[in-house]
Design a protein around this motif. Structure first.
Motif, PDB file in Angstrom:
ATOM      1  N   VAL A  65      -1.938  10.734   3.167  1.00 28.42           N
ATOM      2  CA  VAL A  65      -3.294  10.200   3.111  1.00 28.42           C
ATOM      3  C   VAL A  65      -3.270   8.696   2.822  1.00 28.42           C
ATOM      4  O   VAL A  65      -3.968   7.910   3.469  1.00 28.42           O
ATOM      5  N   VAL A  66      -2.444   8.289   1.850  1.00 27.33           N
ATOM      6  CA  VAL A  66      -2.401   6.874   1.473  1.00 27.33           C
ATOM      7  C   VAL A  66      -1.865   6.018   2.622  1.00 27.33           C
ATOM      8  O   VAL A  66      -2.429   4.960   2.943  1.00 27.33           O
ATOM      9  N   LEU A  67      -0.793   6.476   3.264  1.00 28.97           N
ATOM     10  CA  LEU A  67      -0.225   5.706   4.374  1.00 28.97           C
ATOM     11  C   LEU A  67      -1.153   5.716   5.580  1.00 28.97           C
ATOM     12  O   LEU A  67      -1.297   4.704   6.273  1.00 28.97           O
ATOM     13  N   LEU A  68      -1.782   6.854   5.832  1.00 30.52           N
ATOM     14  CA  LEU A  68      -2.757   6.922   6.929  1.00 30.52           C
ATOM     15  C   LEU A  68      -3.935   5.989   6.666  1.00 30.52           C
ATOM     16  O   LEU A  68      -4.536   5.443   7.601  1.00 30.52           O
ATOM     17  N   GLY A  69      -4.238   5.771   5.387  1.00 28.05           N
ATOM     18  CA  GLY A  69      -5.320   4.864   5.028  1.00 28.05           C
ATOM     19  C   GLY A  69      -4.993   3.400   5.219  1.00 28.05           C
ATOM     20  O   GLY A  69      -5.858   2.541   4.997  1.00 28.05           O
ATOM     21  N   GLY A  70      -3.759   3.090   5.622  1.00 25.18           N
ATOM     22  CA  GLY A  70      -3.403   1.704   5.926  1.00 25.18           C
ATOM     23  C   GLY A  70      -2.504   1.025   4.924  1.00 25.18           C
ATOM     24  O   GLY A  70      -2.166  -0.147   5.090  1.00 25.18           O
ATOM     25  N   ALA A  71      -2.091   1.733   3.862  1.00 28.75           N
ATOM     26  CA  ALA A  71      -1.194   1.115   2.886  1.00 28.75           C
ATOM     27  C   ALA A  71       0.197   0.966   3.484  1.00 28.75           C
ATOM     28  O   ALA A  71       0.674   1.849   4.206  1.00 28.75           O
ATOM     29  N   ASN A  72       0.836  -0.148   3.180  1.00 30.19           N
ATOM     30  CA  ASN A  72       2.195  -0.415   3.645  1.00 30.19           C
ATOM     31  C   ASN A  72       3.177   0.218   2.675  1.00 30.19           C
ATOM     32  O   ASN A  72       3.124  -0.043   1.466  1.00 30.19           O
ATOM     33  N   ILE A  73       4.075   1.068   3.177  1.00 34.06           N
ATOM     34  CA  ILE A  73       5.023   1.760   2.310  1.00 34.06           C
ATOM     35  C   ILE A  73       5.912   0.780   1.551  1.00 34.06           C
ATOM     36  O   ILE A  73       6.448   1.104   0.490  1.00 34.06           O
ATOM     37  N   PHE A  74       6.056  -0.458   2.053  1.00 31.05           N
ATOM     38  CA  PHE A  74       6.866  -1.470   1.384  1.00 31.05           C
ATOM     39  C   PHE A  74       6.047  -2.327   0.420  1.00 31.05           C
ATOM     40  O   PHE A  74       6.577  -3.235  -0.217  1.00 31.05           O
ATOM     41  N   GLY A  75       4.741  -2.045   0.320  1.00 32.93           N
ATOM     42  CA  GLY A  75       3.893  -2.748  -0.634  1.00 32.93           C
ATOM     43  C   GLY A  75       3.168  -3.941  -0.044  1.00 32.93           C
ATOM     44  O   GLY A  75       3.482  -4.403   1.051  1.00 32.93           O
TER      45      GLY A  75
ATOM     46  N   GLY B 149      -9.877   2.611   2.973  1.00 36.14           N
ATOM     47  CA  GLY B 149      -8.964   3.211   3.938  1.00 36.14           C
ATOM     48  C   GLY B 149      -8.488   4.581   3.477  1.00 36.14           C
ATOM     49  O   GLY B 149      -8.414   5.529   4.270  1.00 36.14           O
ATOM     50  N   THR B 150      -8.159   4.698   2.193  1.00 38.80           N
ATOM     51  CA  THR B 150      -7.727   5.994   1.648  1.00 38.80           C
ATOM     52  C   THR B 150      -8.847   7.021   1.713  1.00 38.80           C
ATOM     53  O   THR B 150      -8.612   8.192   2.055  1.00 38.80           O
ATOM     54  N   VAL B 151     -10.069   6.602   1.405  1.00 47.38           N
ATOM     55  CA  VAL B 151     -11.214   7.531   1.474  1.00 47.38           C
ATOM     56  C   VAL B 151     -11.400   8.044   2.902  1.00 47.38           C
ATOM     57  O   VAL B 151     -11.585   9.253   3.128  1.00 47.38           O
ATOM     58  N   LEU B 152     -11.352   7.140   3.883  1.00 51.76           N
ATOM     59  CA  LEU B 152     -11.495   7.557   5.284  1.00 51.76           C
ATOM     60  C   LEU B 152     -10.335   8.465   5.698  1.00 51.76           C
ATOM     61  O   LEU B 152     -10.527   9.421   6.454  1.00 51.76           O
ATOM     62  N   ALA B 153      -9.135   8.177   5.209  1.00 43.64           N
ATOM     63  CA  ALA B 153      -7.977   9.013   5.547  1.00 43.64           C
ATOM     64  C   ALA B 153      -8.124  10.409   4.957  1.00 43.64           C
ATOM     65  O   ALA B 153      -7.757  11.403   5.593  1.00 43.64           O
ATOM     66  N   VAL B 154      -8.659  10.502   3.739  1.00 42.71           N
ATOM     67  CA  VAL B 154      -8.919  11.806   3.126  1.00 42.71           C
ATOM     68  C   VAL B 154      -9.848  12.636   4.008  1.00 42.71           C
ATOM     69  O   VAL B 154      -9.593  13.816   4.307  1.00 42.71           O
ATOM     70  N   LEU B 155     -10.940  12.019   4.441  1.00 39.60           N
ATOM     71  CA  LEU B 155     -11.902  12.734   5.278  1.00 39.60           C
ATOM     72  C   LEU B 155     -11.283  13.104   6.621  1.00 39.60           C
ATOM     73  O   LEU B 155     -11.532  14.200   7.150  1.00 39.60           O
ATOM     74  N   THR B 156     -10.448  12.206   7.174  1.00 38.64           N
ATOM     75  CA  THR B 156      -9.805  12.481   8.459  1.00 38.64           C
ATOM     76  C   THR B 156      -8.875  13.683   8.365  1.00 38.64           C
ATOM     77  O   THR B 156      -8.913  14.593   9.206  1.00 38.64           O
TER      78      THR B 156
END
Length: 347
Positions: free
Chosen positions: A261-271, A278-285
């Motif tokens: 969910v966090v990565l789908l929301g647009g967060a970069n795994i490298f920080g 983005g996380t909220v929209l990813a949760v709903l998706t």
């Protein structure tokens, strides 16, 4: 000339808005809603909306502080076992006749202590968060099994279980969804409107530079891990309420979905990048996708494949987008260079 510049600026704003990851997620969400409605006539019903939202709320709540952790350039894989430890401790205390008004705050303090352990080992001990939280993933689960064992506790009062699967009076909105939105609002303000958020992004981009700029890197790292542990414990309390049962294995498998969910929301795994919207929209998706597949009687194995594919795409697509953006910037930079400079480079 002024009109053209303003027009160009306006066009640039619209282009940037359409290119934002959150906009693409919103389009994907709308597409999934259309697909879900085509797959089942019950998809857009009020009861299904309540079930759709409630099924993913514990993961969604854990994903909010995890967003800040990942922006920081770290990871917390222990959230699911902390939820299980919170559930086991709550069940143990309830079976020992400890009132829930006392047991729940104790459980939240336990979550904060677990987060403090993670944060201290990472920030003060200099250990990789991946290794530390893999270790505490097993540690917290083992403690949960010691506290409660294989049995479950299920005689909770109706007022408590109403928190997990009850709706706001007069609506079909589950109470956990209200808690999720409240936490999203608070953490969204903290991340995007305060110095804490600015420093979190700065550490994620370059921790050394942030430290030399006066940012207390270790303190912020520890604080965010404490926050993650506390909210993971809260998710365990909500899960216990929704299932009307406390179990040591509660929350198993939730970490993968939370990270997805966090990565789908647009967060970069490298920080260094990511947003709460983005996380909220990813949760709903993810919730809409899983619900649509469930209504279409798609097997659990296929649902797992779909979730894994989302995780891979959520890493690949932003990576390719960044590479393409850098390539375009290089081309634009060369266009603005004098001809003799370009000739000198080619020579």
């Amino acid at each position: 000339m002024t009109t053209t510049a303003k027009s160009g600026t306006g066009l640039g704003r619209w282009t940037r808005a359409l290119a934002r990851w959150e906009t693409l997620l919103l389009v994907a969400l709308l597409g999934l809603i259309v697909m879900g409605n085509a797959l089942s006539p019950f998809f857009l019903s009020a009861d299904n909306f309540s079930n759709l939202v409630a099924a993913l709320m514990e993961v969604a709540i854990m994903a909010l502080p995890l967003t800040l952790i990942i922006i920081l350039g770290e990871i917390d894989l222990s959230v699911e076992s902390m939820a299980g430890l919170a559930s086991a401790a709550l069940g143990f205390m309830w079976a020992a006749n400890v009132p829930l008004e006392i047991a729940i705050p104790i459980v939240l303090v336990m979550g904060a202590a677990g987060g403090l352990l993670n944060g201290t080992l990472v920030a003060r001990g200099g250990l990789p968060s991946l290794v530390v939280t893999l270790g505490t993933l097993a540690l917290f689960r083992g403690l949960a099994l010691i506290i409660l064992g294989p049995q479950g506790i299920s005689n909770f009062p109706p007022a408590f279980t109403e928190l997990g699967f009850g709706d706001v009076p007069g609506t079909v909105i589950p109470w956990p969804f209200v808690i999720f939105l409240g936490l999203a609002l608070v953490l969204g303000i903290v991340l995007h409107r305060t110095w804490i958020g600015r420093q979190t992004y700065a550490i994620g981009r370059n921790a050394g530079t942030a430290r030399f700029s006066g940012v207390r890197v270790a303190r912020l790292r520890i604080s965010l891990f404490v926050l993650s542990g506390t909210i993971a414990a809260l998710a365990g309390v909500i899960l216990t309420s929704r299932l009307s049962s406390a179990r040591a294995d509660a929350g198993t498998g939730m970490t993968l979905t939370a990270v997805t969910v966090v990565l789908l929301g647009g967060a970069n795994i490298f920080g260094g990048s990511g947003t709460i919207p983005g996380t909220v929209l990813a949760v709903l998706t993810v919730a809409v996708m899983q619900n649509a597949l469930r209504l279409a009687n798609v097997s659990v194995e296929v649902q797992s494949i779909a979730l894994g594919s989302l995780l891979i795409l959520s890493v690949l697509i932003p990576t390719f987008a960044r590479l393409a953006r850098k390539a375009v910037d290089r081309v634009r930079g060369r266009r603005h260079q004098p001809a003799d400079a370009i000739a000198g480079e080619q020579a």
